[in-house]
Design a protein around this motif. Structure first.
Motif, PDB file in Angstrom:
ATOM      1  N   ASN A 102      79.835 185.234  16.734  1.00  0.00           N
ATOM      2  CA  ASN A 102      79.185 185.044  15.672  1.00  0.00           C
ATOM      3  C   ASN A 102      78.500 186.244  15.415  1.00  0.00           C
ATOM      4  O   ASN A 102      77.486 186.182  14.609  1.00  0.00           O
ATOM      5  CB  ASN A 102      78.197 184.078  15.776  1.00  0.00           C
ATOM      6  CG  ASN A 102      77.086 184.340  16.885  1.00  0.00           C
ATOM      7  OD1 ASN A 102      77.319 184.896  17.952  1.00  0.00           O
ATOM      8  ND2 ASN A 102      76.024 183.388  17.010  1.00  0.00           N
ATOM      9  N   ARG A 103      79.004 187.521  15.537  1.00  0.00           N
ATOM     10  CA  ARG A 103      78.254 188.922  15.333  1.00  0.00           C
ATOM     11  C   ARG A 103      78.021 188.927  13.879  1.00  0.00           C
ATOM     12  O   ARG A 103      76.847 189.410  13.422  1.00  0.00           O
ATOM     13  CB  ARG A 103      79.092 190.073  15.691  1.00  0.00           C
ATOM     14  CG  ARG A 103      80.451 190.114  15.611  1.00  0.00           C
ATOM     15  CD  ARG A 103      81.127 191.205  16.022  1.00  0.00           C
ATOM     16  NE  ARG A 103      80.802 192.495  15.570  1.00  0.00           N
ATOM     17  CZ  ARG A 103      80.636 193.505  16.449  1.00  0.00           C
ATOM     18  NH1 ARG A 103      81.552 193.681  17.656  1.00  0.00           N
ATOM     19  NH2 ARG A 103      80.285 194.485  15.801  1.00  0.00           N
ATOM     20  N   GLU A 104      78.870 188.687  12.854  1.00  0.00           N
ATOM     21  CA  GLU A 104      78.576 188.887  11.489  1.00  0.00           C
ATOM     22  C   GLU A 104      77.516 187.806  11.020  1.00  0.00           C
ATOM     23  O   GLU A 104      76.676 188.542  10.155  1.00  0.00           O
ATOM     24  CB  GLU A 104      79.900 188.557  10.764  1.00  0.00           C
ATOM     25  CG  GLU A 104      81.144 189.507  11.053  1.00  0.00           C
ATOM     26  CD  GLU A 104      80.595 191.127  10.774  1.00  0.00           C
ATOM     27  OE1 GLU A 104      79.962 191.253   9.656  1.00  0.00           O
ATOM     28  OE2 GLU A 104      81.152 191.916  11.649  1.00  0.00           O
ATOM     29  N   ASP A 105      77.484 186.975  11.607  1.00  0.00           N
ATOM     30  CA  ASP A 105      76.396 185.965  11.295  1.00  0.00           C
ATOM     31  C   ASP A 105      74.968 186.366  11.582  1.00  0.00           C
ATOM     32  O   ASP A 105      74.017 186.282  10.967  1.00  0.00           O
ATOM     33  CB  ASP A 105      76.433 184.558  11.688  1.00  0.00           C
ATOM     34  CG  ASP A 105      75.207 183.421  11.515  1.00  0.00           C
ATOM     35  OD1 ASP A 105      75.059 183.443  10.269  1.00  0.00           O
ATOM     36  OD2 ASP A 105      74.782 183.093  12.227  1.00  0.00           O
ATOM     37  N   LEU A 106      74.877 186.969  12.803  1.00  0.00           N
ATOM     38  CA  LEU A 106      73.819 187.577  13.461  1.00  0.00           C
ATOM     39  C   LEU A 106      73.454 188.754  12.852  1.00  0.00           C
ATOM     40  O   LEU A 106      72.107 189.071  12.575  1.00  0.00           O
ATOM     41  CB  LEU A 106      74.048 187.839  15.034  1.00  0.00           C
ATOM     42  CG  LEU A 106      74.226 186.543  15.781  1.00  0.00           C
ATOM     43  CD1 LEU A 106      74.534 187.205  17.153  1.00  0.00           C
ATOM     44  CD2 LEU A 106      72.723 185.847  15.830  1.00  0.00           C
ATOM     45  N   ILE A 107      74.225 189.605  12.454  1.00  0.00           N
ATOM     46  CA  ILE A 107      74.047 190.877  11.672  1.00  0.00           C
ATOM     47  C   ILE A 107      73.389 190.603  10.334  1.00  0.00           C
ATOM     48  O   ILE A 107      72.271 191.208   9.955  1.00  0.00           O
ATOM     49  CB  ILE A 107      75.296 191.806  11.424  1.00  0.00           C
ATOM     50  CG1 ILE A 107      75.755 192.172  12.827  1.00  0.00           C
ATOM     51  CG2 ILE A 107      75.068 192.817  10.461  1.00  0.00           C
ATOM     52  CD1 ILE A 107      77.196 192.969  12.749  1.00  0.00           C
ATOM     53  N   ASP A 108      74.009 189.658   9.636  1.00  0.00           N
ATOM     54  CA  ASP A 108      73.309 189.075   8.445  1.00  0.00           C
ATOM     55  C   ASP A 108      72.136 188.662   8.327  1.00  0.00           C
ATOM     56  O   ASP A 108      71.173 188.993   7.598  1.00  0.00           O
ATOM     57  CB  ASP A 108      74.326 188.062   7.727  1.00  0.00           C
ATOM     58  CG  ASP A 108      75.728 188.545   7.239  1.00  0.00           C
ATOM     59  OD1 ASP A 108      75.914 190.074   7.072  1.00  0.00           O
ATOM     60  OD2 ASP A 108      76.432 187.827   6.951  1.00  0.00           O
TER      61      ASP A 108
END
Length: 475
Positions: A102-108
């Motif tokens: 879920n890296r993109e979600d965490l980055i956002d």
């Protein structure tokens, strides 16, 4: 995949971290790195690309470049690390093992609620270890930060931190999918993925961290900073494939497990009369070999090595160059022993059958050199799901897996509703899967280890093992 090694010592420890990290080279092929602490210099860090040259070659001058009584080193199959981080909770070096789904979600979320930023790599990607550090820095101390990161990450993440005072913090991933072990001697403590890495350096076993457990240590002190969780899902594929033979995880040695595993496969074959008139039992090197030794001993068919891999100059079959691609190198590495191949019925045991590409080339090579029959056995069940918990395969889709491909050819997407049947050799679908793979791969026969068999060989309770790649059960 990847591996790490860390040490806090009363003496300069660069030689030990060099060898300790190098002993994890089988777990990754992209980046290697070392960070060290010296009371005069502070934190130092160096990272090298190891795609075309091994860790020990790239880091042979590290003793002239760095010094320290505490250090961490890592082999990474993903992003460059260790990273040096300056944050609200201090300056530190960090490396991680695992995968963040879920890296993109965490980055956002991180960018939106903090107004912060990340150092972008080529193509705009964010280093996963930097993302983990950003999560840790959301809290006021390392323990709360690591616990927060472990909770937020979907996937797997073991963490190793070298603080600016030379102390080290190690955290095993939340469900204990990969091992983290502590060694001790008179000079200090060390932490490692592989137990033999510190045993070779004169350290004795001190502790194997439990799921989600966090510990901290210096050369003189050791403390549990967060208790282990009760639920564990250690990766069963550790023992079948990517664990190194002398390593022990959860009290189970890799090499010994493979002997037991091979013996169980042989006994299953003998019950079903699948072993007839075989001249030699052989292993697909290197990790298939101990499974084959166990198989040979149980069925009393001689073990042999019909081909040898020439590794002094071509150490890595996946290392392309301007003149030679990986397929050419793989072929040139295999040197046949003609007396053990020509007119012989051979049964090979491989650690697993994932895509099957290299295995097909190996079988073709054996027939080209006069083999009469080539039978194949897989030391684990059919792989039906690409791993989503560990970054040890560069798969892009479940359809890269040969079992999935064949099911699609046999029945279309509707066949995916019957994966359990396809895994089972006693069902009609299971027989069709094996026959179709045999035809595609030119095997005289094919069988897989059963899920029950590999669990028996490991010897841990099923509910403590992650078997996701075989049956989709990982939580």
């Amino acid at each position: 995949m990847g591996g790490f090694f860390g040490i806090a010592s009363k003496n300069d420890c660069m030689h030990e971290v060099f060898f300790g990290a190098d002993y994890h080279s089988h777990l990754g092929t992209r980046r290697g790195g070392i960070a060290a602490y010296d009371k005069e210099i502070g934190l130092q860090r160096v990272i090298h690309n190891i795609e075309k040259s091994p860790f020990r070659t790239k880091f042979e001058h590290v003793f002239e470049e760095m010094c320290g009584t505490s250090a961490i080193g890592c082999i990474s199959d993903s992003d460059p690390q260790p990273l040096l981080i300056r944050s609200n909770i201090g300056t530190y070096a960090i490396c991680t093992i695992g995968i963040i789904n879920n890296r993109e979600d965490l980055i956002d979320r991180y960018l939106s609620f903090s107004g912060g930023h990340f150092d972008a790599m080529t193509g705009g990607a964010v280093n996963s270890t930097e993302l983990v550090a950003a999560l840790i820095n959301q809290k006021s101390n390392f323990i709360e930060g690591i616990s927060f990161a472990q909770k937020e990450i979907e996937g797997t993440c073991s963490i190793l931190i070298l603080k600016e005072d030379g102390s080290i913090i190690a955290a095993r991933d939340r469900l204990g999918r990969i091992p983290v072990l502590i060694g001790k001697n008179d000079s200090g403590y060390c932490v490692s993925f592989e137990s033999y890495a510190y045993q070779k350096l004169g350290y004795e076993d001190h502790l194997e961290l439990g799921p989600g457990e966090i510990v901290g240590f210096t050369a003189d002190t050791f403390a549990r900073l967060s208790n282990p969780g009760k639920k564990m899902r250690v990766c069963a594929f550790l023992w079948s494939y990517f664990g190194y033979p002398p390593s022990t995880y959860e009290g189970v040695n890799v090499e010994c497990m493979r002997y037991r595993n091979g013996a169980i496969m042989a006994k299953n074959d003998m019950k079903s009369s699948n072993v007839k008139d075989i001249d030699y039992v052989c292993g697909v090197p290197d990790s298939g070999t101990p499974h084959a030794i166990g198989y040979s001993g149980a069925c009393e068919v001689p073990f042999a090595r019909p081909f040898i891999k020439y590794t002094p100059t071509w150490t890595r079959s996946f290392m392309p160059s301007n003149k030679f691609d990986s397929k050419t190198i793989a072929k040139m590495k295999m040197i046949p022993v003609h007396d053990l191949i020509k007119d012989k019925k051979l049964l090979f045991v491989d650690d697993s059958i994932v895509r099957g590409t290299q295995l097909k080339e190996t079988v073709d090579f054996l027939y080209e050199n006069g083999a009469k029959e080539v039978h194949m056995r897989s030391a684990c069940p059919p792989i039906m799901y690409g791993c989503k918990y560990l970054n040890f395969t560069r798969r892009t889709s479940d359809m890269d897996l040969i079992a999935r491909k064949v099911i699609m050819e046999l029945e279309g997407e509707s066949g995916f509703k019957y994966l359990d049947e396809y895994s089972d050799a006693t069902t009609e679908r299971g027989k069709k899967l094996r026959d179709a793979i045999c035809e595609k791969m030119n095997f005289a026969s094919l069988e897989f280890q059963t899920l029950e068999g590999i669990i028996e060989a490991i010897g841990l309770p099923e509910d403590q093992l992650c078997t996701y790649c075989w049956n989709g059960k990982g939580e």
